[in-house]
Design a protein around this motif. Sequence first.
Motif, PDB file in Angstrom:
ATOM      1  N   ARG A 104       0.822  -1.217   0.000  1.00 27.08           N
ATOM      2  CA  ARG A 104       0.000   0.000   0.000  1.00 27.08           C
ATOM      3  C   ARG A 104       0.852   1.262   0.000  1.00 27.08           C
ATOM      4  N   TYR A 105       1.927   1.252   0.793  1.00 22.63           N
ATOM      5  CA  TYR A 105       2.810   2.414   0.892  1.00 22.63           C
ATOM      6  C   TYR A 105       3.427   2.756  -0.473  1.00 22.63           C
ATOM      7  N   VAL A 106       3.956   1.749  -1.147  1.00 16.64           N
ATOM      8  CA  VAL A 106       4.599   1.978  -2.440  1.00 16.64           C
ATOM      9  C   VAL A 106       3.580   2.472  -3.466  1.00 16.64           C
ATOM     10  N   LYS A 107       2.419   1.854  -3.509  1.00 18.91           N
ATOM     11  CA  LYS A 107       1.395   2.283  -4.468  1.00 18.91           C
ATOM     12  C   LYS A 107       0.923   3.706  -4.192  1.00 18.91           C
ATOM     13  N   ASN A 108       0.718   4.049  -2.908  1.00 16.45           N
ATOM     14  CA  ASN A 108       0.267   5.404  -2.564  1.00 16.45           C
ATOM     15  C   ASN A 108       1.326   6.451  -2.880  1.00 16.45           C
ATOM     16  N   ARG A 109       2.586   6.124  -2.651  1.00 15.56           N
ATOM     17  CA  ARG A 109       3.649   7.101  -2.867  1.00 15.56           C
ATOM     18  C   ARG A 109       4.026   7.262  -4.335  1.00 15.56           C
ATOM     19  N   LEU A 110       3.919   6.193  -5.129  1.00 17.66           N
ATOM     20  CA  LEU A 110       4.421   6.252  -6.507  1.00 17.66           C
ATOM     21  C   LEU A 110       3.350   6.522  -7.562  1.00 17.66           C
ATOM     22  N   ASN A 111       2.136   6.041  -7.352  1.00 16.34           N
ATOM     23  CA  ASN A 111       1.116   6.190  -8.400  1.00 16.34           C
ATOM     24  C   ASN A 111       0.902   7.653  -8.770  1.00 16.34           C
ATOM     25  N   TYR A 112       0.998   7.928 -10.056  1.00 12.91           N
ATOM     26  CA  TYR A 112       0.739   9.234 -10.671  1.00 12.91           C
ATOM     27  C   TYR A 112       1.720  10.317 -10.237  1.00 12.91           C
ATOM     28  N   GLN A 113       2.923   9.909  -9.837  1.00 10.05           N
ATOM     29  CA  GLN A 113       4.001  10.863  -9.593  1.00 10.05           C
ATOM     30  C   GLN A 113       4.787  11.028 -10.894  1.00 10.05           C
ATOM     31  N   LYS A 114       5.120  12.261 -11.241  1.00  7.18           N
ATOM     32  CA  LYS A 114       5.858  12.518 -12.483  1.00  7.18           C
ATOM     33  C   LYS A 114       7.323  12.172 -12.300  1.00  7.18           C
ATOM     34  N   LEU A 115       7.889  11.568 -13.353  1.00  4.54           N
ATOM     35  CA  LEU A 115       9.313  11.280 -13.381  1.00  4.54           C
ATOM     36  C   LEU A 115       9.999  12.292 -14.285  1.00  4.54           C
ATOM     37  N   ASN A 116      11.170  12.764 -13.880  1.00  5.24           N
ATOM     38  CA  ASN A 116      11.938  13.695 -14.695  1.00  5.24           C
ATOM     39  C   ASN A 116      12.933  12.976 -15.592  1.00  5.24           C
ATOM     40  N   VAL A 117      12.960  11.657 -15.521  1.00  4.83           N
ATOM     41  CA  VAL A 117      13.856  10.841 -16.331  1.00  4.83           C
ATOM     42  C   VAL A 117      13.093  10.380 -17.564  1.00  4.83           C
ATOM     43  N   SER A 118      13.776  10.355 -18.693  1.00  2.00           N
ATOM     44  CA  SER A 118      13.082   9.952 -19.927  1.00  2.00           C
ATOM     45  C   SER A 118      13.115   8.434 -20.086  1.00  2.00           C
ATOM     46  N   LEU A 119      11.955   7.833 -19.987  1.00  2.00           N
ATOM     47  CA  LEU A 119      11.763   6.411 -20.240  1.00  2.00           C
ATOM     48  C   LEU A 119      10.677   6.278 -21.296  1.00  2.00           C
ATOM     49  N   LYS A 120      10.649   5.146 -21.962  1.00  2.00           N
ATOM     50  CA  LYS A 120       9.639   4.917 -23.002  1.00  2.00           C
ATOM     51  C   LYS A 120       8.274   4.692 -22.358  1.00  2.00           C
ATOM     52  N   GLN A 121       7.294   5.426 -22.842  1.00  2.00           N
ATOM     53  CA  GLN A 121       5.939   5.303 -22.304  1.00  2.00           C
ATOM     54  C   GLN A 121       5.305   3.997 -22.769  1.00  2.00           C
ATOM     55  N   GLY A 122       4.557   3.354 -21.866  1.00  2.00           N
ATOM     56  CA  GLY A 122       3.863   2.119 -22.199  1.00  2.00           C
ATOM     57  C   GLY A 122       4.692   0.866 -22.013  1.00  2.00           C
ATOM     58  N   THR A 123       5.977   1.000 -21.737  1.00  2.00           N
ATOM     59  CA  THR A 123       6.845  -0.152 -21.503  1.00  2.00           C
ATOM     60  C   THR A 123       6.879  -0.459 -20.015  1.00  2.00           C
ATOM     61  N   ALA A 124       6.782  -1.734 -19.675  1.00  2.00           N
ATOM     62  CA  ALA A 124       6.827  -2.140 -18.268  1.00  2.00           C
ATOM     63  C   ALA A 124       8.272  -2.127 -17.783  1.00  2.00           C
ATOM     64  N   TYR A 125       8.494  -1.509 -16.638  1.00  2.00           N
ATOM     65  CA  TYR A 125       9.811  -1.440 -16.017  1.00  2.00           C
ATOM     66  C   TYR A 125       9.734  -2.054 -14.631  1.00  2.00           C
ATOM     67  N   LYS A 126      10.863  -2.605 -14.192  1.00  2.00           N
ATOM     68  CA  LYS A 126      10.923  -3.222 -12.875  1.00  2.00           C
ATOM     69  C   LYS A 126      12.091  -2.608 -12.113  1.00  2.00           C
ATOM     70  N   VAL A 127      11.825  -2.230 -10.875  1.00  2.00           N
ATOM     71  CA  VAL A 127      12.874  -1.671 -10.026  1.00  2.00           C
ATOM     72  C   VAL A 127      12.801  -2.340  -8.655  1.00  2.00           C
ATOM     73  N   PRO A 128      13.950  -2.828  -8.145  1.00  2.00           N
ATOM     74  CA  PRO A 128      13.949  -3.387  -6.799  1.00  2.00           C
ATOM     75  C   PRO A 128      14.035  -2.241  -5.785  1.00  2.00           C
ATOM     76  N   ILE A 129      13.318  -2.380  -4.686  1.00  2.00           N
ATOM     77  CA  ILE A 129      13.381  -1.380  -3.630  1.00  2.00           C
ATOM     78  C   ILE A 129      13.685  -2.071  -2.313  1.00  2.00           C
ATOM     79  N   ARG A 130      14.253  -1.290  -1.395  1.00  2.00           N
ATOM     80  CA  ARG A 130      14.575  -1.798  -0.060  1.00  2.00           C
ATOM     81  C   ARG A 130      14.203  -0.707   0.925  1.00  2.00           C
ATOM     82  N   ILE A 131      13.419  -1.044   1.915  1.00  2.00           N
ATOM     83  CA  ILE A 131      13.014  -0.103   2.939  1.00  2.00           C
ATOM     84  C   ILE A 131      13.704  -0.512   4.231  1.00  2.00           C
TER      85      ILE A 131
END
Length: 111
Positions: free
Chosen positions: A80-107
């Motif tokens: 829930r925390y990750v979804k609430n914090r990340l959903n609909y936040q703008k990224l300033n890095v240029s990535l291809k739109q519509g492509t699925a990306y995976k990032v590992p996180i550690r809290i």
Amino acid sequence: MKKLRLILAAFGLILTTTLTAATKPVAVVSSPTSTEIGELLQNPNFLVEQEMQANVTFVLNKDNEIVVLSVDTDNDTVDRYVKNRLNYQKLNVSLKQGTAYKVPIRITSVK
């Protein structure tokens, strides 16, 4: 001769079925993107007693906003925390739109 044709037809059917069923691989994000996502996830609003890890799969929409597809973790609070914090936040890095990306996180807890 009929058996040879039957074997070739079966092989062709298996080959085309396998190729069409293959999924598109998920791209792994680069370091600047990981850094920006890490900044968005700083200072969790819950008590972190032990290190928690997850893999976040997301896409970018046409406005360059993150849309979280899944959070691979057993902890519902982290999900829930990750979804609430990340959903609909703008990224300033240029990535291809519509492509699925995976990032590992550690809290981790800050002492």
